[in-house]
Design an enzyme around this catalytic site. Structure first.
Site, PDB file in Angstrom:
ATOM      1  N   ASP A 230       0.715  -1.156  -0.029  1.00 60.66           N
ATOM      2  CA  ASP A 230       0.000  -0.155  -0.103  1.00 60.66           C
ATOM      3  C   ASP A 230       0.706   1.222  -0.003  1.00 60.66           C
ATOM      4  O   ASP A 230       1.799   1.426   0.403  1.00 60.66           O
ATOM      5  CB  ASP A 230      -0.923  -0.008   1.196  1.00 60.66           C
ATOM      6  CG  ASP A 230      -0.339  -0.194   2.528  1.00 60.66           C
ATOM      7  OD1 ASP A 230       0.557  -0.771   2.672  1.00 60.66           O
ATOM      8  OD2 ASP A 230      -0.828   0.255   3.617  1.00 60.66           O
TER       9      ASP A 230
ATOM     10  N   GLU B 241      -0.625  -2.115   5.491  1.00 56.84           N
ATOM     11  CA  GLU B 241       0.469  -2.093   6.215  1.00 56.84           C
ATOM     12  C   GLU B 241       0.340  -0.705   6.963  1.00 56.84           C
ATOM     13  O   GLU B 241       0.544  -0.542   8.226  1.00 56.84           O
ATOM     14  CB  GLU B 241       1.775  -2.512   5.975  1.00 56.84           C
ATOM     15  CG  GLU B 241       2.783  -2.458   6.965  1.00 56.84           C
ATOM     16  CD  GLU B 241       3.362  -1.055   7.618  1.00 56.84           C
ATOM     17  OE1 GLU B 241       3.674  -1.173   8.717  1.00 56.84           O
ATOM     18  OE2 GLU B 241       3.536  -0.265   6.855  1.00 56.84           O
TER      19      GLU B 241
END
Length: 391
Positions: A80, A139
């Site tokens: 991400d 994350e």
């Protein structure tokens, strides 16, 4: 311990590694929105013939089955990006998505693990065991790893390994010490309720701005005066919202902050002390306090055997001079949730180079990585898996 075929393969795949990283960098997706990224990962694994499945909503779990029976080692990369405006406008691969950027290196992690998977797949018949590949979403919000664990990411896994590209370390250097690596990362919200009123009539009010300000000033003594100095901790107030306009005494104040530490007892202590300090400050002024403390990621504590194996692998693959002594960081990493389930370690791979302007802090709009360090990370992934399975 070092597999020369994989070393040669990763060098051969160097241009492809850079191309993948640049593609991902130019097309960032935020936490839980990694639809295109996970589709790209899936397609790449399909082309390699690597069995995999998608997790809900945007993760990918793959498995390279070795030609010989043995253990299973998991390698993890996060995917991400962040809500950060890219300031590297001159890069040919700058973000195409306004307000979104790979400002932490997760594009590099995904690219490195894909190339490591390709190199491992080339020698799968020689592998004495299996390699689990975890391509993880979210994350940056600290919830992706926990969800991947729920969906079976480490079922049947004997050991887990992850890494992070690190702009604060020189390119090619590798750091992985036994013990604490990343701190636990918690979020707290403190809400104070006073009594609002006219700005010219404070005698009729309980000023939430004064209450909140007092709390912010005093709460630092939780760390400086109630915790053993040998147990590092950070309490940071990052946001304070107070009042409605210039001539109205504030009735409400909301404070948000984060707590970082390595020791579970210290964590519990700070949690309780925030409540104590908020209530006592509120009582002084006649206000009411409410504290919401959310436990985020755990501390990343490297297993001693695993960390020493990383150092051994790195030394043999790149030379002893590659090992770097990087102190533990107060940054958070949800790789900790894998380590709650299986032993393992988490390494840092340097990508900071002043000549290439890649020493900017993670999460900064000018963040970038020295791409010469990508092959180091890709090979460390692959060689660690090989070494562990052959131990």
């Amino acid at each position: 311990m070092i597999n020369e075929k994989m070393k040669e393969a990763i060098q051969k795949y160097g241009e492809e590694l850079t191309e993948i990283r640049r593609k991902l960098h130019s097309e960032p997706e935020l936490s839980w929105e990694e639809v295109n990224t996970s589709a790209f990962v899936s397609e790449y694994l399909n082309n390699l013939g690597i069995s995999h499945r998608k997790t809900e909503p945007t993760g990918v779990i793959a498995e390279i089955k070795g030609g010989k029976a043995g253990k299973t080692v998991a390698l993890r990369a996060d995917m991400d990006a962040l809500s950060v405006v890219e300031l590297n406008k001159d890069l040919s691969y700058a973000s195409k998505e306004e307000g979104k950027m790979h400002a932490c290196g997760h594009d590099a992690h995904t690219a490195m693990l894909l190339i490591a998977a390709k190199a491992l797949n080339d020698i799968k018949d020689e592998l004495p065991g299996n390699v689990r590949l975890i391509f993880q979403p979210a994350e940056e919000v600290g919830t992706g790893a926990k969800e991947m664990v729920k969906q079976g990411a480490v079922e049947g896994v004997d050991h887990a390994f992850g890494l992070h590209i690190w702009s604060q370390m020189p390119t090619h250097k590798v750091a992985c010490s036994p013990g604490p690596s990343f701190a636990s990362a918690d979020i707290f919200t403190v809400t104070f309720k006073g009594r609002g009123g006219h700005g010219a009539m404070p005698q009729d009010c309980i000023d939430a701005a004064i209450v909140a300000s007092s709390f912010v000033m005093n709460v630092q003594s939780v760390v400086s005066r109630t915790i053993d100095p040998q147990h590092p901790a950070v309490v940071t107030v990052g946001k304070m919202v107070v009042g409605t306009r210039f001539n109205v005494i504030a009735e409400n104040a909301v404070i948000e902050g984060t707590v970082r530490c390595f020791d579970p007892e210290t964590r519990d202590h700070i949690d309780k002390q925030l409540q104590v300090y908020a209530e006592n400050v509120a009582n002084i002024y006649g206000a009411v306090a409410e504290v919401d403390y959310i436990r985020g990621t755990q501390a990343v504590i490297n297993d001693g055997y695993s960390a020493k194996l990383v150092q051994k692998v790195a030394s043999e693959a790149f030379g002893e001079e590659v090992i770097y002594d990087e102190k533990p960081t107060m940054g958070g990493e949800d790789f900790s949730f894998y380590l709650d389930e299986v032993p393992g370690s988490f390494a840092l791979v340097g990508a900071g180079n002043p000549e290439k302007d890649t020493e900017w802090a993670h999460h900064h709009g000018k963040f970038n990585v020295d791409e010469d360090g990508l092959a180091t990370g890709a090979e460390l992934y692959a060689q660690f898996a090989w070494a562990y399975l052959n131990e």
